[in-house]
Write a protein that holds these residues in place. Sequence first.
Motif, PDB file in Angstrom:
ATOM      1  N   GLN A  53      63.198  25.309   7.364  1.00 60.14           N
ATOM      2  CA  GLN A  53      62.300  24.911   6.284  1.00 60.14           C
ATOM      3  C   GLN A  53      61.689  23.570   6.665  1.00 60.14           C
ATOM      4  O   GLN A  53      62.356  22.722   7.257  1.00 60.14           O
ATOM      5  CB  GLN A  53      63.045  24.782   4.967  1.00 60.14           C
TER       6      GLN A  53
ATOM      7  N   THR B 257      49.979  17.111  -1.017  1.00 62.49           N
ATOM      8  CA  THR B 257      50.862  18.050  -0.329  1.00 62.49           C
ATOM      9  C   THR B 257      50.070  19.238   0.194  1.00 62.49           C
ATOM     10  O   THR B 257      50.265  19.677   1.330  1.00 62.49           O
ATOM     11  CB  THR B 257      51.990  18.521  -1.265  1.00 62.49           C
TER      12      THR B 257
ATOM     13  N   ASN C 103      57.692  16.277  -2.978  1.00 59.95           N
ATOM     14  CA  ASN C 103      58.324  16.946  -4.112  1.00 59.95           C
ATOM     15  C   ASN C 103      59.471  17.855  -3.705  1.00 59.95           C
ATOM     16  O   ASN C 103      60.021  18.565  -4.534  1.00 59.95           O
ATOM     17  CB  ASN C 103      57.284  17.781  -4.883  1.00 59.95           C
ATOM     18  N   ARG C 104      59.827  17.857  -2.444  1.00 62.37           N
ATOM     19  CA  ARG C 104      60.865  18.774  -1.958  1.00 62.37           C
ATOM     20  C   ARG C 104      62.172  18.029  -1.696  1.00 62.37           C
ATOM     21  O   ARG C 104      62.187  16.942  -1.127  1.00 62.37           O
ATOM     22  CB  ARG C 104      60.409  19.436  -0.673  1.00 62.37           C
TER      23      ARG C 104
ATOM     24  N   VAL D 165      58.519  20.446   5.624  1.00 62.20           N
ATOM     25  CA  VAL D 165      57.577  19.865   4.677  1.00 62.20           C
ATOM     26  C   VAL D 165      56.627  18.972   5.477  1.00 62.20           C
ATOM     27  O   VAL D 165      57.044  18.297   6.420  1.00 62.20           O
ATOM     28  CB  VAL D 165      58.300  19.086   3.556  1.00 62.20           C
TER      29      VAL D 165
ATOM     30  N   ARG E 297      64.771  13.382  -0.630  1.00 63.61           N
ATOM     31  CA  ARG E 297      63.518  13.921  -1.129  1.00 63.61           C
ATOM     32  C   ARG E 297      62.381  13.487  -0.201  1.00 63.61           C
ATOM     33  O   ARG E 297      62.315  12.352   0.225  1.00 63.61           O
ATOM     34  CB  ARG E 297      63.272  13.401  -2.547  1.00 63.61           C
TER      35      ARG E 297
END
Length: 142
Positions: free
Chosen positions: A69, A9, A38-39, A71, A35
């Motif tokens: 947001q 990550t 890990n988010r 990832v 998911r």
Amino acid sequence: MKKLTTKLTIAATVLVAAASVASAQMTAQIPFEFRVGNRVMAPGAYRVDSLETGSDTKVFRILDVHSHQSVAILPQARVDPQQGWRAEGNPKLLFACTSGRCALAQLWSGSESYAYQFAGPKLGKDEEAVLRVIPMQRDKAE
């Protein structure tokens, strides 16, 4: 395994910062919590960018359109797209869902000869994953 995921990550985040051009931009409406790495991401509209890093490594950014947001995630492997995807030609997200929890399992841009596979949920001894396919739309800029 958790340390490896954390390191991947962090590496993905660094690669995203170093990436100069987003080559593939797609959007998807995901109607369930899921998911990525890990988010945990909320249901909603998402933008998916394929970022070029200047090497053979691809990094994908999943951006919540409303909360902004995001990832960054590195694929584990290149795999053949699910049966029928190539014939249809539209980009897809594939989620593996177990016990009410879903995780991004594959991403296919609709134009490449392979899909990208991501780490999925750990399955119990007698547990099976239900696969859910979410279509994506290519952005008009492409």
